[in-house]
Design a protein around this motif. Structure first.
Motif, short mmCIF file in Angstrom:
data_model
loop_
_atom_site.label_atom_id
_atom_site.label_comp_id
_atom_site.label_asym_id
_atom_site.label_seq_id
_atom_site.Cartn_x
_atom_site.Cartn_y
_atom_site.Cartn_z
N LEU A 64 0.83 -1.20 0.00
CA LEU A 64 0.00 0.00 0.00
C LEU A 64 0.86 1.26 0.00
N ARG A 65 2.03 1.19 0.58
CA ARG A 65 2.94 2.33 0.55
C ARG A 65 3.38 2.63 -0.88
N HIS A 66 3.66 1.57 -1.63
CA HIS A 66 4.07 1.76 -3.02
C HIS A 66 2.90 2.24 -3.87
N THR A 67 1.72 1.75 -3.58
CA THR A 67 0.53 2.22 -4.30
C THR A 67 0.32 3.71 -4.04
N ARG A 68 0.47 4.12 -2.78
CA ARG A 68 0.32 5.53 -2.45
C ARG A 68 1.35 6.37 -3.20
N ALA A 69 2.58 5.92 -3.27
CA ALA A 69 3.62 6.66 -3.98
C ALA A 69 3.27 6.79 -5.46
N PRO A 79 7.31 9.55 -8.24
CA PRO A 79 6.75 9.29 -6.90
C PRO A 79 7.77 9.64 -5.83
N ALA A 80 7.28 10.12 -4.71
CA ALA A 80 8.16 10.38 -3.56
C ALA A 80 8.63 9.05 -2.99
N PRO A 81 9.84 9.00 -2.52
CA PRO A 81 10.28 7.75 -1.87
C PRO A 81 9.38 7.43 -0.68
N THR A 82 9.03 6.18 -0.52
CA THR A 82 8.14 5.81 0.58
C THR A 82 8.76 6.10 1.93
N SER A 83 10.07 6.22 1.98
CA SER A 83 10.72 6.55 3.25
C SER A 83 10.42 7.97 3.70
#
Length: 92
Positions: A64-69, A79-83
């Motif tokens: 989900l973090r990658h989907t949000r990015a 996309p912004a880095p998920t970090s």
């Protein structure tokens, strides 16, 4: 429906559903005294296990973090880095 209209409808839905909740966390407590605070790792994992069982879809919260990015990027930006996302669990 254009993506801008879709985002506006989604924003209207969120505001109607959650009111003035102001949180940058991806997994937020919506009940009880901890309203608006981030869910614990154990709570998120329990939720994911129930959703996997009930839907038959095998997924991991990290996806989900990658989907949000991906969804937060535009055709002219990366996309912004998920970090960089608030509420990120520290890696161990």
């Amino acid at each position: 429906m254009s993506s801008i209209k879709g985002k506006l409808h989604y924003a209207d839905y969120l505001h109607g559903e959650y009111g003035d909740l102001d949180s940058d966390y991806m997994f937020v407590n919506l009940w009880g005294g901890s309203y608006g605070r981030p869910l614990t790792y154990a709570s998120v994992y329990d939720l994911v296990l129930r959703l996997r069982r009930d839907t038959g879809i095998d997924f991991d919260p990290h996806w989900l973090r990658h989907t949000r990015a991906t969804l937060s990027s535009t055709p002219t930006t990366s996309p912004a880095p998920t970090s960089d996302y608030p509420g990120r669990w520290p890696s161990t």
